[in-house]
Motif scaffolding. Structure first.
Motif, PDB file in Angstrom:
ATOM      1  N   GLN A 189      81.192  87.065  31.335  1.00 16.09           N
ATOM      2  CA  GLN A 189      81.684  87.695  32.564  1.00 16.09           C
ATOM      3  C   GLN A 189      83.179  87.981  32.457  1.00 16.09           C
ATOM      4  O   GLN A 189      83.647  89.059  32.866  1.00 16.09           O
ATOM      5  CB  GLN A 189      81.409  86.786  33.750  1.00 16.09           C
ATOM      6  CG  GLN A 189      81.959  87.300  35.074  1.00 16.09           C
ATOM      7  CD  GLN A 189      81.658  86.346  36.212  1.00 16.09           C
ATOM      8  OE1 GLN A 189      80.522  86.218  36.632  1.00 16.09           O
ATOM      9  NE2 GLN A 189      82.678  85.656  36.697  1.00 16.09           N
ATOM     10  N   LEU A 224      74.909  91.126  34.270  1.00 20.77           N
ATOM     11  CA  LEU A 224      74.819  89.969  33.383  1.00 20.77           C
ATOM     12  C   LEU A 224      73.358  89.539  33.325  1.00 20.77           C
ATOM     13  O   LEU A 224      72.696  89.418  34.362  1.00 20.77           O
ATOM     14  CB  LEU A 224      75.685  88.839  33.927  1.00 20.77           C
ATOM     15  CG  LEU A 224      75.965  87.645  33.020  1.00 20.77           C
ATOM     16  CD1 LEU A 224      76.916  88.049  31.900  1.00 20.77           C
ATOM     17  CD2 LEU A 224      76.571  86.510  33.841  1.00 20.77           C
ATOM     18  N   TYR A 273      75.496  91.346  28.556  1.00 20.73           N
ATOM     19  CA  TYR A 273      76.088  92.153  29.624  1.00 20.73           C
ATOM     20  C   TYR A 273      75.929  93.615  29.248  1.00 20.73           C
ATOM     21  O   TYR A 273      76.162  94.007  28.092  1.00 20.73           O
ATOM     22  CB  TYR A 273      77.570  91.826  29.796  1.00 20.73           C
ATOM     23  CG  TYR A 273      78.326  92.849  30.633  1.00 20.73           C
ATOM     24  CD1 TYR A 273      78.332  92.778  32.020  1.00 20.73           C
ATOM     25  CD2 TYR A 273      79.022  93.890  30.021  1.00 20.73           C
ATOM     26  CE1 TYR A 273      79.009  93.726  32.784  1.00 20.73           C
ATOM     27  CE2 TYR A 273      79.700  94.842  30.780  1.00 20.73           C
ATOM     28  CZ  TYR A 273      79.693  94.749  32.158  1.00 20.73           C
ATOM     29  OH  TYR A 273      80.352  95.686  32.910  1.00 20.73           O
TER      30      TYR A 273
END
Length: 248
Positions: A148, A211, A185
């Motif tokens: 992330q 994600l 991702y």
């Protein structure tokens, strides 16, 4: 083929296509990335400039990040022929680590600002192989946080975190390319992620992308169910047109 080791080592990588950026812009993204990483684990809050010894490295911390220092480091990492001019379209490369023992240390290698279709831009983190740091980092929670952070700082096309053994397995099958790892991702630029089978978890990353976490327990190639799940999810994402290469 050589027998695979019992303990798998893991990495995380972000990859994006041609994007011309200056050393200052690369430094700004790196500073953002280091700040985003820090809350996920104490090891990820310590990074040092390359040095001849650990003692020397600890005299030059990169956290808190200083944009001017990072820009200078990128500028010194310009690609060039030996003794020749800079090859600007190949961008800038900079690598560093957090100064721990080799097996229990994380390292980062960043290539930023490349605008040649021959070389993708990337930010690759090699994770600790064994030891207390490895035990903490090799979890779905932390690796999802690392991916992330990469997505938010670098705005890549694709990120993945998985074991090197998993990557090797796919390479042996001629399927490396853009693939699905333990954590993946995909940028929103690629399209919408379709529904995926349990126990896969899907989460938005702000408005940038999605994600995908395959399994809450540690993903490993010695578990055939994990490998089969990764293949199934890749098939579904490929059907949705989301698994094209980062560079043409």
């Amino acid at each position: 083929m050589a027998k695979r080791p019992t303990a798998e080592a893991y990495y995380a990588g972000a990859y994006w296509g041609p994007r011309e950026e200056t050393p200052e812009e690369c430094a700004k993204r790196t500073a953002s990335f280091l700040n985003l990483l820090a809350p996920w684990d104490p090891l990820l809050a310590e990074w040092y400039r390359p040095a001849k010894s650990l003692k020397d490295a600890r005299m030059h911390p990169l956290v808190p990040p200083d944009a001017a220092t990072l820009a200078d480091l990128f500028r010194s990492g310009v690609n060039r022929e030996r003794g020749g001019p800079a090859i600007e379209q190949l961008g800038f490369t900079f690598w560093f680590d957090n100064g721990g023992p080799d097996a229990d240390c994380a390292a980062l290698r960043i290539t930023c600002g490349a605008y040649s279709e021959a070389v993708p831009n990337s930010c690759v983190m090699t994770l600790p192989k064994r030891g207390p740091n490895a035990d903490r980092l090799q979890t779905a929670h932390v690796l999802a946080g690392v991916v992330q952070s990469m997505a938010l700082a670098w705005d890549p096309d694709w990120c993945v975190s998985t074991s090197w053994d998993h990557r090797e397995l796919l390479s042996d099958e001629g399927r490396t390319g853009t693939f699905v790892g333990w954590v993946t991702y995909l940028s929103r630029r690629r399209g919408s992620v379709p529904p995926l089978p349990a126990p896969v978890r899907i989460e938005p990353v702000e408005a940038k992308g999605t994600l995908i976490v395959l399994t809450p327990e540690r993903f490993t190639v010695v578990n055939p169910e994990h490998v089969a799940l990764a293949r199934r999810v890749r098939e579904l994402l490929a059907r949705a047109g989301l698994m094209q290469p980062v560079t043409p």
